[in-house]
Scaffold this active site. Sequence first.
Site, PDB file in Angstrom:
ATOM      1  N   ILE A  15      54.278  37.908  29.534  1.00 51.32           N
ATOM      2  CA  ILE A  15      54.997  39.283  30.113  1.00 51.32           C
ATOM      3  C   ILE A  15      54.302  41.450  29.644  1.00 51.32           C
ATOM      4  CG2 ILE A  15      57.260  39.101  29.495  1.00 51.32           C
ATOM      5  CD1 ILE A  15      58.401  40.101  31.799  1.00 51.32           C
ATOM      6  N   GLN A  18      49.079  43.652  31.026  1.00 50.39           N
ATOM      7  CA  GLN A  18      48.710  44.090  32.062  1.00 50.39           C
ATOM      8  C   GLN A  18      49.357  43.191  33.004  1.00 50.39           C
ATOM      9  OE1 GLN A  18      44.692  46.364  33.756  1.00 50.39           O
ATOM     10  NE2 GLN A  18      45.091  43.462  33.979  1.00 50.39           N
ATOM     11  N   ASP A  19      49.222  42.319  33.066  1.00 52.32           N
ATOM     12  CA  ASP A  19      49.471  41.499  35.064  1.00 52.32           C
ATOM     13  C   ASP A  19      50.617  41.737  34.225  1.00 52.32           C
ATOM     14  OD1 ASP A  19      46.527  41.292  35.443  1.00 52.32           O
ATOM     15  OD2 ASP A  19      45.999  38.955  35.056  1.00 52.32           O
ATOM     16  N   SER A 136      40.433  32.329  35.644  1.00 50.52           N
ATOM     17  CA  SER A 136      39.600  33.061  35.560  1.00 50.52           C
ATOM     18  C   SER A 136      37.897  33.089  36.065  1.00 50.52           C
ATOM     19  CB  SER A 136      39.466  33.238  34.444  1.00 50.52           C
ATOM     20  OG  SER A 136      38.111  34.788  33.701  1.00 50.52           O
ATOM     21  N   GLU A 138      35.327  34.023  34.584  1.00 49.11           N
ATOM     22  CA  GLU A 138      34.718  33.525  33.701  1.00 49.11           C
ATOM     23  C   GLU A 138      34.116  32.250  34.118  1.00 49.11           C
ATOM     24  OE1 GLU A 138      33.532  35.542  31.324  1.00 49.11           O
ATOM     25  OE2 GLU A 138      33.268  34.698  29.856  1.00 49.11           O
ATOM     26  N   TYR A 159      36.482  30.969  25.295  1.00 49.71           N
ATOM     27  CA  TYR A 159      37.796  30.940  27.127  1.00 49.71           C
ATOM     28  C   TYR A 159      37.416  30.938  27.808  1.00 49.71           C
ATOM     29  CZ  TYR A 159      39.799  34.208  29.683  1.00 49.71           C
ATOM     30  OH  TYR A 159      40.944  34.826  31.387  1.00 49.71           O
ATOM     31  N   LYS A 163      39.891  28.153  29.802  1.00 44.32           N
ATOM     32  CA  LYS A 163      40.222  28.132  31.213  1.00 44.32           C
ATOM     33  C   LYS A 163      40.163  27.692  31.697  1.00 44.32           C
ATOM     34  CE  LYS A 163      42.708  31.967  30.929  1.00 44.32           C
ATOM     35  NZ  LYS A 163      43.977  32.551  31.185  1.00 44.32           N
TER      36      LYS A 163
HETATM   37  P1  NAP Z   1      46.754  40.288  27.900  1.00 43.07           P
HETATM   38  O1  NAP Z   1      46.598  41.904  28.609  1.00 43.07           O
HETATM   39  O2  NAP Z   1      45.655  40.573  27.359  1.00 43.07           O
HETATM   40  O3  NAP Z   1      47.979  39.562  28.370  1.00 43.07           O
HETATM   41  C1  NAP Z   1      47.544  38.408  27.648  1.00 43.07           C
HETATM   42  C2  NAP Z   1      49.539  38.282  26.940  1.00 43.07           C
HETATM   43  O4  NAP Z   1      49.592  36.821  26.640  1.00 43.07           O
HETATM   44  C3  NAP Z   1      49.853  39.138  26.270  1.00 43.07           C
HETATM   45  O5  NAP Z   1      51.099  39.221  27.186  1.00 43.07           O
HETATM   46  C4  NAP Z   1      49.806  38.342  25.010  1.00 43.07           C
HETATM   47  O6  NAP Z   1      50.942  38.691  24.323  1.00 43.07           O
HETATM   48  C5  NAP Z   1      50.249  37.068  25.859  1.00 43.07           C
HETATM   49  N1  NAP Z   1      49.712  35.566  24.930  1.00 43.07           N
HETATM   50  C6  NAP Z   1      48.280  35.720  24.222  1.00 43.07           C
HETATM   51  N2  NAP Z   1      48.241  34.330  22.822  1.00 43.07           N
HETATM   52  C7  NAP Z   1      49.768  33.769  23.818  1.00 43.07           C
HETATM   53  C8  NAP Z   1      50.593  33.121  22.922  1.00 43.07           C
HETATM   54  N3  NAP Z   1      49.652  32.168  21.977  1.00 43.07           N
HETATM   55  N4  NAP Z   1      52.023  32.627  23.832  1.00 43.07           N
HETATM   56  C9  NAP Z   1      52.329  33.414  23.972  1.00 43.07           C
HETATM   57  N5  NAP Z   1      51.558  34.419  24.773  1.00 43.07           N
HETATM   58  C10 NAP Z   1      50.674  35.042  24.488  1.00 43.07           C
HETATM   59  O7  NAP Z   1      45.487  39.486  29.531  1.00 43.07           O
HETATM   60  P2  NAP Z   1      46.076  40.077  31.582  1.00 43.07           P
HETATM   61  O8  NAP Z   1      44.614  40.780  31.730  1.00 43.07           O
HETATM   62  O9  NAP Z   1      47.304  40.616  31.367  1.00 43.07           O
HETATM   63  O10 NAP Z   1      45.482  38.469  32.371  1.00 43.07           O
HETATM   64  C11 NAP Z   1      46.436  37.616  32.182  1.00 43.07           C
HETATM   65  C12 NAP Z   1      45.522  36.314  32.207  1.00 43.07           C
HETATM   66  O11 NAP Z   1      44.818  36.683  33.179  1.00 43.07           O
HETATM   67  C13 NAP Z   1      45.018  35.313  31.371  1.00 43.07           C
HETATM   68  O12 NAP Z   1      45.588  34.571  31.237  1.00 43.07           O
HETATM   69  C14 NAP Z   1      44.357  35.962  31.623  1.00 43.07           C
HETATM   70  O13 NAP Z   1      42.759  35.209  30.594  1.00 43.07           O
HETATM   71  C15 NAP Z   1      43.980  35.716  33.019  1.00 43.07           C
HETATM   72  N6  NAP Z   1      42.924  36.864  33.474  1.00 43.07           N
HETATM   73  C16 NAP Z   1      42.838  37.848  33.374  1.00 43.07           C
HETATM   74  C17 NAP Z   1      41.834  38.787  34.206  1.00 43.07           C
HETATM   75  C18 NAP Z   1      41.579  40.105  34.410  1.00 43.07           C
HETATM   76  O14 NAP Z   1      40.745  40.871  34.491  1.00 43.07           O
HETATM   77  N7  NAP Z   1      42.555  40.723  33.456  1.00 43.07           N
HETATM   78  C19 NAP Z   1      41.245  37.609  35.447  1.00 43.07           C
HETATM   79  C20 NAP Z   1      41.343  36.049  35.155  1.00 43.07           C
HETATM   80  C21 NAP Z   1      41.772  36.145  34.217  1.00 43.07           C
HETATM   81  P3  NAP Z   1      51.295  39.568  23.340  1.00 43.07           P
HETATM   82  O15 NAP Z   1      50.653  40.890  24.312  1.00 43.07           O
HETATM   83  O16 NAP Z   1      51.656  39.876  22.196  1.00 43.07           O
HETATM   84  O17 NAP Z   1      49.505  39.410  22.434  1.00 43.07           O
HETATM   85  N1  GDD Z   2      34.557  44.466  25.874  1.00 43.57           N
HETATM   86  C1  GDD Z   2      33.575  44.782  25.799  1.00 43.57           C
HETATM   87  N2  GDD Z   2      33.238  45.747  24.606  1.00 43.57           N
HETATM   88  N3  GDD Z   2      32.668  44.574  26.454  1.00 43.57           N
HETATM   89  C2  GDD Z   2      31.132  44.849  26.796  1.00 43.57           C
HETATM   90  C3  GDD Z   2      30.937  46.125  25.881  1.00 43.57           C
HETATM   91  C4  GDD Z   2      32.400  46.808  24.881  1.00 43.57           C
HETATM   92  O1  GDD Z   2      31.818  47.400  24.018  1.00 43.57           O
HETATM   93  N4  GDD Z   2      30.087  46.413  25.521  1.00 43.57           N
HETATM   94  C5  GDD Z   2      29.525  45.926  26.792  1.00 43.57           C
HETATM   95  N5  GDD Z   2      30.103  45.216  27.839  1.00 43.57           N
HETATM   96  C6  GDD Z   2      29.942  43.929  28.662  1.00 43.57           C
HETATM   97  C7  GDD Z   2      30.449  42.451  28.039  1.00 43.57           C
HETATM   98  O2  GDD Z   2      29.108  41.638  27.704  1.00 43.57           O
HETATM   99  C8  GDD Z   2      30.621  42.392  29.601  1.00 43.57           C
HETATM  100  O3  GDD Z   2      29.672  41.435  30.464  1.00 43.57           O
HETATM  101  C9  GDD Z   2      31.357  43.004  30.472  1.00 43.57           C
HETATM  102  O4  GDD Z   2      31.123  43.943  29.838  1.00 43.57           O
HETATM  103  C10 GDD Z   2      32.920  42.878  30.537  1.00 43.57           C
HETATM  104  O5  GDD Z   2      33.083  43.051  29.508  1.00 43.57           O
HETATM  105  P1  GDD Z   2      34.734  42.750  29.596  1.00 43.57           P
HETATM  106  O6  GDD Z   2      35.243  43.949  29.781  1.00 43.57           O
HETATM  107  O7  GDD Z   2      35.209  41.954  27.779  1.00 43.57           O
HETATM  108  O8  GDD Z   2      35.919  41.681  30.575  1.00 43.57           O
HETATM  109  P2  GDD Z   2      35.035  40.715  30.440  1.00 43.57           P
HETATM  110  O9  GDD Z   2      34.288  40.309  32.461  1.00 43.57           O
HETATM  111  O10 GDD Z   2      34.214  39.806  29.500  1.00 43.57           O
HETATM  112  O11 GDD Z   2      36.273  39.053  30.945  1.00 43.57           O
HETATM  113  C11 GDD Z   2      37.416  40.073  31.952  1.00 43.57           C
HETATM  114  O12 GDD Z   2      37.903  39.044  33.117  1.00 43.57           O
HETATM  115  C12 GDD Z   2      37.474  38.261  32.845  1.00 43.57           C
HETATM  116  C13 GDD Z   2      37.522  37.294  34.439  1.00 43.57           C
HETATM  117  O13 GDD Z   2      35.981  37.327  34.727  1.00 43.57           O
HETATM  118  C14 GDD Z   2      38.959  38.972  31.200  1.00 43.57           C
HETATM  119  O14 GDD Z   2      39.608  39.805  31.473  1.00 43.57           O
HETATM  120  C15 GDD Z   2      39.210  38.065  30.703  1.00 43.57           C
HETATM  121  O15 GDD Z   2      40.415  37.652  30.176  1.00 43.57           O
HETATM  122  C16 GDD Z   2      38.689  37.850  32.315  1.00 43.57           C
HETATM  123  O16 GDD Z   2      38.723  36.272  32.652  1.00 43.57           O
END
Ligand code: NAP
Ligand code: GDD
Length: 342
Positions: A15, A18-19, A136, A138, A159, A163
């Site tokens: 919670i 972000q989401d 995800s 991913e 990761y 997932k």
């Molecule tokens: P986020 O901002 O990184 O939030 C992750 C949350 O998980 C935070 O509240 C964190 O707590 C909590 N957490 C981490 N380790 C934990 C543990 N051991 N026990 C309990 N809580 C823990 O991620 P998000 O972007 O909101 O994404 C939400 C979910 O969707 C994640 O599972 C992510 O992998 C998945 N997802 C995200 C995306 C995307 O693009 N955003 C896309 C696909 C899937 P703290 O605040 O204390 O660190």
């Molecule tokens: N983080 C990061 N930092 N990424 C970079 C950078 C940098 O400085 N420079 C280039 N990138 C490129 C990464 O190599 C990747 O290809 C792309 O930017 C996106 O990286 P992230 O924003 O870290 O996201 P992600 O796609 O690896 O993962 C996110 O999306 C997934 C869903 O497809 C995360 O939110 C995952 O939790 C989520 O599942």
Amino acid sequence: MTTPAPIKRALITGITGQDGSYLAELLLSKGYEVHGLIRRSSSFNTARIDHIYQPAQADDHRLFLHFADLSDGSRLVTLLNEIQPHEVYNLAAQSHVRVSFDEPEYTGDVTGLGTIRLLEAIRAAHIDCRFYQASSSEMFGATPPPQNEETPFYPRSPYGVAKVYSYWITRNYREAYGLFAVNGILFNHESPRRGGTFVTRKITRAVARIKAGLQSELYLGNLDAVRDWGYAPEYVEGMWRMLQHDEPTDYVLATNTAYTVRDFLQFSFEHAGLDWEKYVRFDDRYLRPTEVDALVGDFGRAQSLLGWEPKVLTPRLAQIMVDADVAALDVEGRHYVDQVQS
Ligand code: NAP
Ligand code: GDD
């Protein structure tokens, strides 16, 4: 006289993320009682939900926070017994792909095994609830786009592998125990609340700081990666709709558009009247041992079964995030001046 419908209770893991923060807002607005699992940390980690957290005495107090951790299975059982939720949203994870190469075992434990601990806790506590798993894009990894619910997985990071485990265990519990359990296979979604180490927010924060004269360079890795970036508040609405549908199944949420990191730089810097090529430098620390080259999602099933479709597309998303970061810096600046002058 008709009796009022019972208040629905939801538990959100993650919670504070972000989401989780957007989902908590959405569920509160729909009249839910919301319970959030938070981790104990040495400094405050509730900044994203402070604005919706009321004092316990308040009449409209419907948000409850509980210390727990996805690595602690017995705690999850006591928590579920205590809350008796109707809906459980499992959003908690070590969610950073690059970090998962540094901490593969921890990522497997929390992002993978954490899901089965939660599912087992639901069974152990005999809770009749609906379950959402944050799967995800991913997981598709090396499989080329467009990707949909039938696309084979080929994860490219610890990761992504974790997932895939969570995805299959969620499906298995649906089939084995008849649990209403769904996977939302979400493509990248961002917002002003996005963590600062993900590429979009790293870029938009840098734009604001460069504009304010606080930073002159931005170090990034691979600019050629293609992603399908949507707007997080719309995606949490999709999660909720998945749990309201008559039948449990798995859904892709995406925008079905393809942009490179370079495109996102262009949209963001241009919005602030800056030329990104003057500021961006390469740093190989941000490369991954194995990269996911292209993710572009087909959200047709969510559109037809849930009536869900994205409204904010990547160019507009970049503008929203830049505007928010510029505004946040203004507030910070004013706060600093106030402090210095007082
Ligand atoms: P986020 O901002 O990184 O939030 C992750 C949350 O998980 C935070 O509240 C964190 O707590 C909590 N957490 C981490 N380790 C934990 C543990 N051991 N026990 C309990 N809580 C823990 O991620 P998000 O972007 O909101 O994404 C939400 C979910 O969707 C994640 O599972 C992510 O992998 C998945 N997802 C995200 C995306 C995307 O693009 N955003 C896309 C696909 C899937 P703290 O605040 O204390 O660190
Ligand atoms: N983080 C990061 N930092 N990424 C970079 C950078 C940098 O400085 N420079 C280039 N990138 C490129 C990464 O190599 C990747 O290809 C792309 O930017 C996106 O990286 P992230 O924003 O870290 O996201 P992600 O796609 O690896 O993962 C996110 O999306 C997934 C869903 O497809 C995360 O939110 C995952 O939790 C989520 O599942």
